[in-house]
Scaffold this motif. Structure first.
Motif, PDB file in Angstrom:
ATOM      1  N   LEU A  83       2.512  -5.529   3.511  1.00  9.33           N
ATOM      2  CA  LEU A  83       1.546  -5.879   2.457  1.00  9.33           C
ATOM      3  C   LEU A  83       0.830  -4.640   1.916  1.00  9.33           C
ATOM      4  O   LEU A  83       0.817  -4.393   0.702  1.00  9.33           O
ATOM      5  CB  LEU A  83       0.530  -6.907   2.980  1.00  9.33           C
ATOM      6  N   LEU A  87       1.730  -2.773  -1.721  1.00  6.69           N
ATOM      7  CA  LEU A  87       0.642  -2.764  -2.712  1.00  6.69           C
ATOM      8  C   LEU A  87       0.328  -1.334  -3.149  1.00  6.69           C
ATOM      9  O   LEU A  87       0.141  -1.059  -4.333  1.00  6.69           O
ATOM     10  CB  LEU A  87      -0.597  -3.413  -2.088  1.00  6.69           C
ATOM     11  N   ILE A  97      -1.443 -10.287  -5.210  1.00  9.98           N
ATOM     12  CA  ILE A  97      -0.584 -10.793  -4.130  1.00  9.98           C
ATOM     13  C   ILE A  97      -0.669 -12.317  -4.143  1.00  9.98           C
ATOM     14  O   ILE A  97      -1.743 -12.883  -4.344  1.00  9.98           O
ATOM     15  CB  ILE A  97      -1.068 -10.257  -2.755  1.00  9.98           C
ATOM     16  N   CYS A 111      -4.902  -9.761   3.740  1.00 10.94           N
ATOM     17  CA  CYS A 111      -5.233 -10.129   2.355  1.00 10.94           C
ATOM     18  C   CYS A 111      -6.750 -10.103   2.145  1.00 10.94           C
ATOM     19  O   CYS A 111      -7.237  -9.588   1.133  1.00 10.94           O
ATOM     20  CB  CYS A 111      -4.681 -11.517   2.023  1.00 10.94           C
ATOM     21  N   VAL A 122      -5.928 -11.872  -4.620  1.00 10.14           N
ATOM     22  CA  VAL A 122      -4.976 -12.679  -3.853  1.00 10.14           C
ATOM     23  C   VAL A 122      -5.066 -14.141  -4.282  1.00 10.14           C
ATOM     24  O   VAL A 122      -6.160 -14.693  -4.420  1.00 10.14           O
ATOM     25  CB  VAL A 122      -5.254 -12.562  -2.335  1.00 10.14           C
ATOM     26  N   THR A 146       1.484  -9.266 -10.604  1.00 11.02           N
ATOM     27  CA  THR A 146       1.839  -9.622  -9.227  1.00 11.02           C
ATOM     28  C   THR A 146       2.829  -8.603  -8.660  1.00 11.02           C
ATOM     29  O   THR A 146       3.879  -8.353  -9.250  1.00 11.02           O
ATOM     30  CB  THR A 146       2.466 -11.035  -9.165  1.00 11.02           C
TER      31      THR A 146
END
Ligand SMILES: Cc1ncc(COP(=O)(O)O)c(C=O)c1O
Length: 401
Positions: A83, A87, A97, A111, A122, A146
């Protein structure tokens, strides 16, 4: 002295190390103790060879290439790397996300951290009463900003399996990366990164009869190469993606666990499903007001999550000292917090507090399942006999019939 019997039915939490895995690991603690990064002597080469063999074994289980496997300390680290690493690398594409409300904390907490620090926005998708998402919701959640969609393969509490192939088609169609936390599904059901269209996949050794403290992240390089910014620096191990001296015995154990899973997964799944059905049928034969959580069919073979209405899960756990299971009321920082998964599928507070998760595994026998049925039935009946709420429910029912 009579030895007290104990039955372990909590295989979603962790699994025992398979003896074959232990045997494979042992030499790498003692005579083959080399550092896999030592390039100039046989000790190092031996360790490096063992790591490469393990990489091939993990890759084979996933239908991936060995070069696509990055070893980590487990699935929590793999989820963090996937993640945060994606990112950061794709920051120019955006900072959005998409994930699901029922993910494991090692995805949700990442997140929340990214949101709190202003690094990401998110979207948390909602699930239906079985814990499934509507693929159209994924489509609707995507925006031009996204970067990544993260959807777990199978849920660790209720066992529900997401339709990854269909979700991946939507995500990839929009040019977005697709990550899955497959910690609970790898080695239990088929996981094929090509057939499912996955870009990034997290897994953990200790859920598949390997050691604790070892895991991996699959990072696609075939067709469309996925890039990540490393989150741990120092030494450039694992092609710079995860620095730190490799945990050779742990990695060897993970490899061996994957090899065994490649060979035995299908027959084991059938056996576990039969044991799980035996457990469920045994419980509902003897007890009324048992509520099943999760999808009735699209679920992990060894998973059963049920509520025994009017019985507090924690009291049942305390009484079942000889049967190891988990409750839906997770004990975090000394508070009894209701499971976010049960809340997300719309289970009310009382029912959630009365839930128990059973997780069957490789070494469980029919005899153990029968023992667990007897013990659970006896304790549920005993606790219900003390419960005014159960007495009231029974009176209402008998008036209604
Ligand atoms: C779905 C899921 N993801 C991630 C993890 C974390 O794995 P690890 O213990 O290897 O960090 C777990 C473990 O409970 C899990 O069930």
């Amino acid at each position: 002295m009579q030895v007290r019997r104990r039955v372990y039915l909590d295989h979603h939490a962790t699994t025992p190390v398979d003896r074959r895995v232990l045997e494979a690991m042992l030499p790498y603690f003692t005579e083959k103790f080399g550092n896999a990064a030592s390039r100039h002597h046989a000790y190092g080469w031996e360790a490096a060879d063992a790591v490469e063999q393990a990489r091939a074994q993990v890759a084979r289980l996933l239908n991936a290439q060995p070069s696509e496997i990055v070893f980590t300390s487990g699935a929590t680290e793999a989820n963090n790397l996937a993640l945060k690493g994606a990112l950061e690398f794709y920051a120019e594409r955006g900072n959005h996300i998409v994930t699901v409300a029922t993910e494991h904390k090692s995805v949700l907490d990442v997140c929340r951290y990214l949101e709190r620090t202003g690094k990401a926005e998110v979207t948390y998708l909602r699930v239906d009463r079985y814990g499934s998402i509507d693929p159209d919701d994924v489509r609707r959640a995507l925006t031009p900003r996204t970067v990544l969609v993260s959807v777990m393969h199978a849920n660790n509490e209720i066992g529900t399996i997401h339709e990854l192939a269909e979700i991946a088609r939507i995500v990839k169609g929009a040019g977005v990366l697709f990550h899955t936390d497959a910690t609970q599904s790898v080695g239990k059901i088929a996981v094929d990164v090509e057939a499912l269209g996955i870009d990034l996949l997290s897994l953990s050794a200790h859920k598949i009869y390997g050691p604790k403290g070892a895991g991996a992240l699959y990072v696609r390089s075939k067709k469309q190469r996925v890039r990540l910014v490393p989150q741990i620096h120092g030494g450039g191990h694992e092609r710079g993606l995860r620095s730190g001296t490799l945990n050779v015995p742990g990695i060897v154990g993970l490899g061996e666990a994957c090899k065994i899973a490649s060979e035995e997964r299908e027959s084991e799944a059938l056996r576990l499903q039969a044991l799980r059905d035996r457990l469920y049928e045994g419980l509902i034969r003897e007890l009324d007001d048992v509520v099943l959580h999760g999808h009735p069919t699209r679920r992990l073979p060894g998973n059963l999550n049920v509520s025994f209405l009017d019985v507090e899960g924690e009291s049942l756990l305390m009484a079942l000292t000889d049967v190891a299971v988990s409750s839906g009321a997770a004990c975090t920082s000394a508070t009894l917090e209701t499971s976010h998964v049960l809340r997300a599928i719309g289970v009310d507070e009382d029912t959630a507090q009365s839930s128990i998760r059973f997780g069957l595994g490789r070494f469980n026998t029919e005899e153990e399942v029968d023992y667990a049925i007897d013990r659970v039935v006896a304790e549920v009946k005993r606790l219900r006999a003390l419960s005014p709420a159960y007495a009231a429910r029974s009176r209402t029912k008998s008036r209604g019939s």
